[in-house]
Design an enzyme around this catalytic site. Structure first.
Site, PDB file in Angstrom:
ATOM      1  N   GLN A  99       0.510  -1.167  -0.504  1.00 51.24           N
ATOM      2  CA  GLN A  99      -0.011   0.074  -0.311  1.00 51.24           C
ATOM      3  C   GLN A  99       1.195   1.135  -0.186  1.00 51.24           C
ATOM      4  O   GLN A  99       1.735   1.148   0.992  1.00 51.24           O
ATOM      5  CB  GLN A  99      -0.637   0.127   1.580  1.00 51.24           C
ATOM      6  N   TYR A 169      -5.887  10.638   4.068  1.00 57.15           N
ATOM      7  CA  TYR A 169      -4.905  11.046   3.458  1.00 57.15           C
ATOM      8  C   TYR A 169      -4.510  12.025   2.104  1.00 57.15           C
ATOM      9  O   TYR A 169      -6.098  12.303   1.553  1.00 57.15           O
ATOM     10  CB  TYR A 169      -4.395   9.662   2.656  1.00 57.15           C
ATOM     11  N   ARG A 346      -9.915  -7.456  10.089  1.00 56.31           N
ATOM     12  CA  ARG A 346     -10.485  -8.042  11.407  1.00 56.31           C
ATOM     13  C   ARG A 346     -10.428  -9.676  11.522  1.00 56.31           C
ATOM     14  O   ARG A 346      -9.769 -10.338  12.594  1.00 56.31           O
ATOM     15  CB  ARG A 346     -10.660  -6.952  12.048  1.00 56.31           C
TER      16      ARG A 346
END
Length: 396
Positions: A99, A169, A346
Site C-alpha cells: 500500500q 490521506y 479484522r
C-alpha cells in the site's frame, strides 16, 4: 459458471490463487522504519493460512507522508528488507501488495519532525500543529516520490501496488470538498479535485508498465459532512476507469482524520485508544471535538455492500469488496454480485488461517467479535488481543 471465492483470478498481470485479500492494516512492526522479522511473520501467517494476496501497510513515499515516525519510507535504504519480506510470502504461495501512499493531514508532524501537508491548511488533532496547504512544488515532488517508491517496490518483488486514495490521506484530502478549499487548478469541481489522484496513477503506471498490478483504495463514502459522498465516489471511480491506468479498485470508506469508526463499525474502545496515544493526543481526546472523534456505528456483515453495489453498477473494471466480511456465504454472494475479490482486515487478524478453514469446510465464518480492541495496538504491534493476549508487550 460463476466463480467461487476460491477460484484463481488474474489481477492485471498477476495470477492469484484465490480471490481473498488481506486488507492493509497498519502493522506497528517497523519501529526504526525498516522491515523486521516480526513484520515478515505478520504477513507469513495469513499467507500460510490461505490468503490470496496480503497487503503491506503502510509504505510512505516521503518522510512527511508517514502517519508517524515508526513507519517505512520506501527507498534504497528499505529495499533489502522489503525484498526479504516478499520472498518469504511468495514461498508460501501467496502474492503480496504494497500500500503506497502519503498520509497528508493524517500524518503526525510532531512525531515525524516535519509539518504535515494537505489540500488546504488546517489544525492537526494529532500533532496540535497547523497543517500547511501543499504548494505546486510539493505536488510535483510528491508525484515524483510515488514514482520513485513504485520503482523500488517493483525491484523488491511486490506483485501489486495499491495507491491510497481514501481515508483523508493526501490524495483523499484533495477529493473532499470540506478539506479542499483551494481556488487554484487543484480545487473546485470534482474534475479539478481529482487531478492529483489521476496524475499519480498515470505517473506510476508509466513507470511500472505491466511489471505489477496497480490498484487504488477509494471511498464509497467518507462519512463526514464535506467528505466524499457515494455519488461523488462513483463519479471519481469513473474518471479513474476512463483513464485506464488501474487494474482494480478496493472499495473502502470513512476517514482516519474525521470519522474512523465509519470504516470499522462495532464496539468503540475509546479508553483503550486514548491510553495508547501520545500524551498530547490523549489531552486532545478529552476536548469536545476529541470526544466526538470516535463515533459509534453498530456492526453488520458487509456494511459497505449497498454502497459498493452502486459502484458495481456503474463500472466495468474489477472491484474488491471490503467492510465487515466474515462469512463464506457473504464472500460467495459477493462473487454472484459481480465483485472480483473480497478484502478482510479484522477477520484475518483474528484468524490468520481463516481462508484455509473456509476452503476445507471446517468453518463457515470467522470468529472475530468486532470489539475493535485491536485498533489501539497499532502503536505496539497490531494484534487481536483476544487471540494473542500474551503479546501485550511492545513488539520490536
Amino acid at each position: 459458471m460463476e466463480p467461487t471465492v476460491f477460484t484463481p483470478v488474474d489481477l492485471g498481470p498477476v495470477r492469484l490463487r484465490n480471490r481473498t485479500v488481506k486488507a492493509a492494516t497498519f502493522e506497528g512492526r517497523a519501529p526504526d522504519g525498516q522491515v523486521t522479522d516480526a513484520l515478515i511473520d505478520y504477513h507469513l501467517a495469513p499467507a500460510r493460512g490461505g490468503i490470496g494476496l496480503t497487503t503491506v501497510a503502510y509504505l510512505a513515499v516521503a518522510p512527511e507522508g508517514r502517519t508517524h515516525a515508526e513507519q517505512i519510507v520506501v527507498g534504497e535504504h528499505s529495499l533489502a528488507g522489503l525484498a526479504r519480506l516478499t520472498a518469504a510470502v511468495h514461498e508460501e504461495g501467496a502474492a503480496v501488495a504494497g500500500q503506497v501512499g502519503h498520509a497528508g493531514p493524517v500524518a503526525n508532524g510532531r512525531s515525524n519532525g516535519v509539518h504535515a501537508i494537505a489540500a488546504s491548511s488546517m489544525p492537526s488533532p494529532l500533532s496540535m500543529q497547523m497543517i500547511r496547504a501543499a504548494t505546486e512544488q510539493d505536488l510535483t515532488r510528491v508525484t515524483r516520490a510515488y514514482v520513485d517508491a513504485a520503482r523500488v517496490l517493483v525491484r523488491a518483488g511486490f506483485d501489486v501496488l495499491e495507491l491510497h486514495m481514501a481515508h483523508s490521506y493526501l490524495i483523499s484530502s484533495f477529493l473532499a470538498p470540506g478539506l479542499n478549499r483551494r481556488k487554484d487548478r487543484w480545487g473546485g469541481p470534482l474534475e479539478r479535485r481529482a487531478k492529483l489522484a489521476r496524475q499519480v496513477a498515470r505517473a506510476v503506471r508509466e513507470e511500472v508498465g505491466d511489471a505489477v498490478a496497480l490498484t487504488a483504495k477509494v471511498s464509497v463514502s467518507d462519512g463526514f459532512r464535506g467528505g466524499v459522498t457515494t455519488e461523488e465516489g462513483v463519479a471519481f471511480a469513473q474518471l479513474l476507469e476512463a483513464d485506464g491506468h488501474l487494474d482494480a479498485l478496493q472499495l473502502s470508506g470513512g476517514s482516519s482524520l474525521m470519522n474512523p469508526m465509519y470504516l470499522f463499525r462495532g464496539d468503540t474502545p475509546v479508553e483503550e485508544f486514548a491510553a495508547a496515544m501520545p500524551a498530547i493526543v490523549r489531552w486532545g481526546m478529552k476536548t469536545p471535538v476529541g470526544r466526538g472523534f470516535m463515533k459509534r456505528y453498530a456492526f453488520e456483515e458487509a456494511y459497505f455492500k449497498e454502497k459498493a453495489l452502486q459502484f458495481r453498477k456503474e463500472l466495468a473494471m474489477p472491484l474488491m469488496l471490503l467492510g465487515g466480511i466474515n462469512r463464506l456465504e457473504t464472500m460467495e454472494q459477493a462473487m454472484a454480485d459481480g465483485f472480483d475479490l473480497v478484502a478482510m482486515g479484522r477477520a484475518v487478524l483474528r484468524e490468520p488461517d481463516l481462508v484455509n478453514k473456509l476452503q476445507a469446510g471446517t468453518a463457515t465464518q470467522g470468529i472475530c467479535i468486532h470489539c475493535n480492541r485491536c485498533m489501539p495496538t497499532i502503536y505496539s504491534g497490531t494484534r487481536c488481543v483476544e487471540w494473542a493476549p500474551e503479546e501485550a508487550i511492545r513488539i520490536q
